[in-house]
Design an enzyme around this catalytic site. Structure first.
Site, PDB file in Angstrom:
ATOM      1  N   HIS A  96       0.850  -1.198   0.000  1.00  0.00           N
ATOM      2  CA  HIS A  96       0.000   0.000   0.000  1.00  0.00           C
ATOM      3  C   HIS A  96       0.886   1.249   0.000  1.00  0.00           C
ATOM      4  CE1 HIS A  96      -2.810   3.093   1.271  1.00  0.00           C
ATOM      5  NE2 HIS A  96      -3.770   2.292   0.834  1.00  0.00           N
ATOM      6  N   GLU A 166      -4.346   1.862  -6.929  1.00  0.00           N
ATOM      7  CA  GLU A 166      -4.771   2.944  -6.052  1.00  0.00           C
ATOM      8  C   GLU A 166      -3.887   4.160  -6.309  1.00  0.00           C
ATOM      9  OE1 GLU A 166      -6.890   1.320  -2.350  1.00  0.00           O
ATOM     10  OE2 GLU A 166      -4.776   1.278  -1.914  1.00  0.00           O
TER      11      GLU A 166
HETATM   12  P1  13P Z   1      -9.951   5.780   0.872  1.00  0.00           P
HETATM   13  O1  13P Z   1     -11.100   4.990   0.285  1.00  0.00           O
HETATM   14  O2  13P Z   1     -10.247   6.275   2.243  1.00  0.00           O
HETATM   15  O3  13P Z   1      -9.498   6.865  -0.064  1.00  0.00           O
HETATM   16  O4  13P Z   1      -8.729   4.764   1.033  1.00  0.00           O
HETATM   17  C1  13P Z   1      -8.411   3.902  -0.013  1.00  0.00           C
HETATM   18  C2  13P Z   1      -7.382   2.959   0.428  1.00  0.00           C
HETATM   19  O5  13P Z   1      -6.231   3.309   0.650  1.00  0.00           O
HETATM   20  C3  13P Z   1      -7.775   1.556   0.602  1.00  0.00           C
HETATM   21  O6  13P Z   1      -6.671   0.817   1.010  1.00  0.00           O
END
Ligand code: 13P
Length: 247
Positions: A96, A166
């Site tokens: 992450h 992400e």
């Molecule tokens: P948010 O949905 O709060 O932006 O976070 C996304 C995330 O990092 C999921 O691991």
């Protein structure tokens, strides 16, 4: 199958984890919504509590937010994949952006962790994402494809892997919501290279009840990885329903 899950990040006491999980248990008593694979990734402190409430045969997969690449040893503060499995995890979140930025996670350690996770029969949830300046300069596809390739280097069978794209600029309270136009090129590239080989390719970053259906409509998106909008059980159940309605 659409994978729709949440990491609680560094949130929830055991009491809060219990409340959420009891709500989820009720909601999936008759099985998960058709076509949707739910998963939750609590902090390690709540893992056994969550697993105990859901039971061993739950349709909900449970994970950890990080695990070390070695099985055991003098690695203060870390937990290993076998420990995570022993405590009830079937899924390991790896790489992450918060871990890459604040805890010195590199492509190399991510690769080691993917291999350790697969070696023990768990499922890696590989997170990749580009910073805002890379997005602004049009470098997103190259950045993401390089990150995934590095993470999967030397991995022959990626069939158990989940990829979560992400974009860093879209994550968290300072993130901006991505529209389909922002992510379509990355998903086209990921889908072309990995779509028929990995378990699923998820989108994450400011997903909410208002944009979830539209995001799932982007070609190649086969799941959602959600933070804030799924931290309350009602919000998470809404997202599961929205996903089920798109199947
Ligand atoms: P948010 O949905 O709060 O932006 O976070 C996304 C995330 O990092 C999921 O691991």
């Amino acid at each position: 199958m659409l994978w729709v899950g949440t990491s609680w990040k560094m949130n929830k006491t055991l009491a809060e984890a219990t409340d959420f999980t009891n709500g989820l248990l009720d909601a999936v008593a008759g099985g998960a919504p058709a076509g949707v694979q739910p998963f939750i990734i609590p902090p390690a402190t709540a893992l056994t509590t969550v697993r105990a409430i859901l039971g061993p045969d739950s349709p909900v997969e449970v994970g950890v937010q990080n695990a070390h690449w070695e099985d055991a040893g003098a690695w203060t503060g870390e937990i290993s994949v076998p420990q995570a499995a022993d405590a009830g995890a079937s899924l390991v979140e790896i790489g992450h952006s918060e871990r890459r930025e604040f805890f010195a996670e590199t492509d190399q350690t991510v690769n080691l962790k993917v291999k350790a996770t697969l070696r023990h029969g768990l499922r890696p949830l590989l997170c990749v994402g580009e910073p805002a300046e890379v997005f602004a300069s049009g470098g997103s596809v190259a950045h993401i494809m390089a990150q995934v390739a590095a993470a999967l280097e030397g991995v022959d069978d990626v069939g158990r892997v989940l990829i979560a794209y992400e974009p860093i600029w879209a994550i968290g309270e300072h993130g901006r919501e991505a529209g389909p136009d922002d992510i379509v090129a990355v998903f086209a590239a990921l889908d072309a290279e990995y779509g028929d080989r990995v378990e699923a390719i998820l989108y994450g970053g400011s997903v909410n009840q208002g944009n979830a259906a539209e995001t799932l409509g982007v070609d190649g998106v086969t799941g959602l990885f959600v933070g804030r909008s799924a931290w309350q059980i009602d919000g998470y159940l809404d997202l599961l329903r929205i996903a089920a309605a798109t199947v």
